[in-house]
Design an enzyme around this catalytic site. Sequence first.
Site, PDB file in Angstrom:
ATOM      1  N   LYS A 287      69.465 -11.742   2.429  1.00  0.00           N
ATOM      2  CA  LYS A 287      68.966 -10.842   3.904  1.00  0.00           C
ATOM      3  C   LYS A 287      69.326 -12.185   5.330  1.00  0.00           C
ATOM      4  O   LYS A 287      69.540 -11.733   6.085  1.00  0.00           O
ATOM      5  CB  LYS A 287      67.641 -10.805   4.285  1.00  0.00           C
ATOM      6  CG  LYS A 287      67.174  -9.791   3.311  1.00  0.00           C
ATOM      7  CD  LYS A 287      66.178  -9.339   3.297  1.00  0.00           C
ATOM      8  CE  LYS A 287      65.260  -7.943   2.398  1.00  0.00           C
ATOM      9  NZ  LYS A 287      62.950  -7.819   2.952  1.00  0.00           N
TER      10      LYS A 287
ATOM     11  N   ASP B 282      62.789  -3.145   7.727  1.00  0.00           N
ATOM     12  CA  ASP B 282      61.539  -4.403   7.426  1.00  0.00           C
ATOM     13  C   ASP B 282      60.702  -3.819   8.446  1.00  0.00           C
ATOM     14  O   ASP B 282      59.284  -3.400   8.130  1.00  0.00           O
ATOM     15  CB  ASP B 282      61.620  -5.768   6.705  1.00  0.00           C
ATOM     16  CG  ASP B 282      62.384  -6.069   5.389  1.00  0.00           C
ATOM     17  OD1 ASP B 282      62.788  -4.940   4.636  1.00  0.00           O
ATOM     18  OD2 ASP B 282      63.409  -6.952   5.587  1.00  0.00           O
TER      19      ASP B 282
ATOM     20  N   GLY C 215      60.077 -14.091   3.616  1.00  0.00           N
ATOM     21  CA  GLY C 215      60.870 -13.344   4.560  1.00  0.00           C
ATOM     22  C   GLY C 215      59.821 -11.754   4.711  1.00  0.00           C
ATOM     23  O   GLY C 215      59.770 -11.478   5.724  1.00  0.00           O
TER      24      GLY C 215
ATOM     25  N   TYR D 126      54.500  -2.011  -3.669  1.00  0.00           N
ATOM     26  CA  TYR D 126      54.395  -0.833  -4.393  1.00  0.00           C
ATOM     27  C   TYR D 126      54.477  -0.536  -5.757  1.00  0.00           C
ATOM     28  O   TYR D 126      54.622   1.292  -5.840  1.00  0.00           O
ATOM     29  CB  TYR D 126      54.748   0.435  -3.289  1.00  0.00           C
ATOM     30  CG  TYR D 126      56.110   0.033  -3.055  1.00  0.00           C
ATOM     31  CD1 TYR D 126      57.401   0.700  -4.548  1.00  0.00           C
ATOM     32  CD2 TYR D 126      56.954  -1.357  -2.662  1.00  0.00           C
ATOM     33  CE1 TYR D 126      59.138   0.175  -4.807  1.00  0.00           C
ATOM     34  CE2 TYR D 126      58.530  -1.217  -2.275  1.00  0.00           C
ATOM     35  CZ  TYR D 126      59.444  -0.652  -3.409  1.00  0.00           C
ATOM     36  OH  TYR D 126      60.890  -0.635  -3.592  1.00  0.00           O
TER      37      TYR D 126
END
Length: 293
Positions: A76, A112, A139, A232
């Site tokens: 990223k 994000d 992050g 999740y």
Amino acid sequence: MSQRTESYLVGLVGDGVTPSLTPPMHEREGDVQGLRYLYRPIDLLELGLAGDSVGEVLRSARTLGFNGLNITHPCKQLVLQHLDEVSPDARRLGAVNTVVIRDGRFIGHNTDFSGFAAALASGLPGARLDRVVQLGAGGAGSAVAYALLSAGAKTLDLVDMDAERAAARAEELSGFFPDSTVTARTTADLPQLMPLADGLVHCTPVGMAAHPGVPLDLELLESRHWVADIVYRPIDTELVQGARAKGCDVLDGGRMAVGQAADAFRIFTGLDADPERMRSHFLELVAAEEVAA
């Protein structure tokens, strides 16, 4: 006369991305919208490539006709130097997770932060943001903190095991949001912070299948708190279950995952995805995983 169906080729670049649920989420939404939409994982570990090969991967994708790529760990930040243009929010965050390839140019975005912002708005509408405690300033935590402050959080307490990282993040965010108060805290401060807080956001690996447990003493939660988790897998983490049992309003990590995917779909195609439809499919995928396990 036959009409040509619009087609899209996109991918997910990062380490260990082969099991990701993002490709099937995108492909199902594309099917429903009548698109030919192919989404492929590009697993750097399986290909024997290092994170700094992301520039080469981008150029290969352009040559092969890809419309865009989602970017995840460890690329990223590494991808930034290879982009022709970066959205203002992604530039501030110093991280890109979505690259659209348009007219031969690489344009970077960060879904994000926008994915969490959408999750908060849809999953916890009207949540009070006078004071929020956030666990984790890495992050993902940076993007979530940015989203909370963008949504109007007045005071944000960043709690991280790495005090230097939390302090650096708090200073950076304070510069972006001078009308808000951002403080760096430690877990030892939680007993003093939680009675003052409206809500709690969790952004560490604790609660994942490989890292079971809860990130704080659940006795610190009160029914008036709202609680958001970005983990999740599983969807009902121990934190989510514990907060729900306490009577808290809860936001599970699937909401952010769907928000990210819906935003990326729009960036790639120019078409709005249906977040609730994508969430329904996402929950089907998670349930199927749990049965298979």
